[in-house]
Enzyme design. Structure first.
Site, PDB file in Angstrom:
ATOM      1  CB  SER A  74      -0.947  -0.019   1.205  1.00 51.45           C
ATOM      2  OG  SER A  74      -1.926   0.989   1.080  1.00 51.45           O
ATOM      3  CG  ASN A  75      -0.617   4.679  -1.147  1.00 48.83           C
ATOM      4  OD1 ASN A  75      -1.278   5.343  -0.361  1.00 48.83           O
ATOM      5  ND2 ASN A  75      -1.151   4.120  -2.234  1.00 48.83           N
ATOM      6  CG  HIS A  76       3.461   6.741   3.591  1.00 42.28           C
ATOM      7  ND1 HIS A  76       3.583   6.080   4.784  1.00 42.28           N
ATOM      8  CD2 HIS A  76       4.662   6.643   2.980  1.00 42.28           C
ATOM      9  CE1 HIS A  76       4.806   5.597   4.896  1.00 42.28           C
ATOM     10  NE2 HIS A  76       5.487   5.916   3.804  1.00 42.28           N
ATOM     11  CB  SER A  77      -3.125   7.680   0.758  1.00 39.57           C
ATOM     12  OG  SER A  77      -4.350   8.359   0.832  1.00 39.57           O
ATOM     13  CB  ALA A  84      -2.983   7.313  -2.840  1.00 43.29           C
TER      14      ALA A  84
END
Ligand code: CTP
Length: 413
Positions: free
Chosen positions: A216-219, A282
């Site tokens: 995943s990502n930091h959103s 995101a």
């Protein structure tokens, strides 16, 4: 408590009646005041058996009213209290509303300050019934609520749970945050996006590796949630499609998704008749090529693990194709998270994805981007217009974007 733009300078008339839940109205009056509203309070005689005018005066910094036969203090359009209070109010909110008050309001009785003011008022009426479940289910109460709703009153359905009596059922007054959300919805009915359907996506997608792991990502989803709230405050019907579990703004339809594929399906479904789609999510550009059906175990001699990633579909490109065929959604707003050459990359995304508006974001700036509560963005329009916004809370960034969406939709009409 963050200021709420919708409440700034608005005069709200909070009427408190004789239910044990009256104590919750104090917190509500306090939060409304902190958020920027001017809160005038009326207490019925029965309310004063539970709580005093002084309590409300202390949290609102304004006089609380109890008597029909007294002149109003200053600051009202007239010295006749019920007329002055009714004329000044943007909303009359009866919280909590007892069975007795609901019946009086439904019948149009006028024997105390609240009921006389309710007849004089031309602003919207909100009622939040609160009583024991047996009472709330009684046909007489059901009929009162139906009469008021039929006349256009905004009814906050009571929650199900435990009562002061020890019994359980439906009749509990919701907590402050929920009441606040309903007050916003009642006030938003006159907003610039009334009758409009807005779909918002929020958060980073999660691409499964195996049953317990994902990429995943930091959103954080905060910007998307703030957009959903801003759209609601402007009077829109809102669908929020998200991967994160922040408190859902009251009134939004929530669609939980995890992966980009799931978000794509939800976006295509819900934007098929939407006035606008705002893609704040995101979306991961890549996902593991295969998802292990069992948890991937390490062996004694396992030195590492190589994940093969494959391309995810681009949701906005699919929406572009849908729009070319059907004309829906009417307007599409995208985000661009960039770490270099922000404007150049953003411009190319705006055209490639056929957007009406693009919100460009330099994720390397110290006060902008993922987890924080502030953002610094540039709005790029399809006609080449560029509007840099100063450093703002994500709430105010959202309101600026929603203003632009409202202007785009108004231009279509
Ligand atoms: N987006 C999308 N589908 C994807 C990736 C992104 O719909 N698979 C949307 C995002 O929600 C956002 C916009 O496209 O509104 C731009 O996202 P961003 O990650 O900045 O750009 P990318 O399209 O991924 O382009 P690049 O890889 O060049 O940064």
């Amino acid at each position: 408590m963050e200021a709420i733009t919708l409440l700034q300078g608005k005069r709200l008339l909070l009427a408190v009646t004789g239910s044990i839940a009256a104590y919750k109205s104090v917190d509500l009056a306090s939060k409304l005041t902190q958020a920027g509203a001017q809160v005038d309070v009326i207490l019925t005689a029965a309310a004063q058996a539970f709580i005093t005018p002084l309590t409300f005066e202390a949290v609102t910094g304004r006089p609380a009213y109890t008597a029909l036969w007294e002149s109003a203090g200053g600051g009202l359009p007239t010295h006749i209290a019920h007329v002055g209070l009714a004329e000044a109010a943007a909303l009359l909110a009866v919280i909590p509303a007892t069975a007795n008050t609901l019946a009086k309001l439904a019948a149009g009785l006028a024997d105390d300050l609240l009921t006389v003011t309710a007849l004089a008022a031309r602003c919207p009426l909100l009622v939040a019934p609160a009583m024991d479940g047996g009472m709330y289910a009684h046909p007489a109460v059901v009929a009162s609520v139906q009469t008021l709703a039929g006349r256009g009153a905004y009814v906050v359905a009571p929650e199900t749970g435990r009562f002061a009596s020890g019994l359980s059922g439906q009749g509990r007054l919701p907590e402050t945050a929920t009441l606040l959300g309903h007050i916003r919805l009642a006030l938003a009915q006159a907003g610039p996006l009334r009758g409009r359907q807005i779909v918002v996506t929020a958060g980073g997608t999660r691409e499964a590796i195996d049953p317990v792991r994902f990429v995943s990502n930091h959103s954080s989803g905060k910007q998307g949630y703030a957009l959903a709230q801003a759209a609601l405050d402007a009077g829109a019907t809102v669908t929020l499609i998200s991967t994160v579990g922040l408190p859902v703004p009251v009134g939004a339809q929530f669609v939980a998704v995890d992966s980009a594929a799931a978000m794509l399906a939800a976006v295509l479904e819900h934007s098929a008749r939407a006035d606008a789609l705002i893609m704040a999510a995101a979306v991961a550009d890549f996902r593991p090529g295969t998802v292990a059906t069992q948890k991937i175990k390490k062996q004694e001699d396992t030195a590492g693990l190589t994940l093969e990633l494959v391309r995810n579909p681009d949701i906005l490109l699919q929406v572009k194709a849908q729009r070319e065929q059907t004309g829906w959604p009417r307007r599409v707003i995208g985000f661009a998270a960039e770490s270099e050459q922000v404007l150049a990359h953003a411009q190319s995304k705006l055209h490639r994805k056929a957007l009406d508006l693009l919100v460009a974001n330099d994720i390397t700036a110290p006060d902008a981007g993922f987890a924080g509560d502030t953002n610094r963005v540039i709005l790029l329009a399809a006609d080449g217009g560029q509007t840099p916004l100063p450093l703002l809370s994500k709430t105010l960034v959202s309101e600026a974007i929603i203003d632009r969406v409202a202007a785009l939709l108004a231009a279509d009409a």
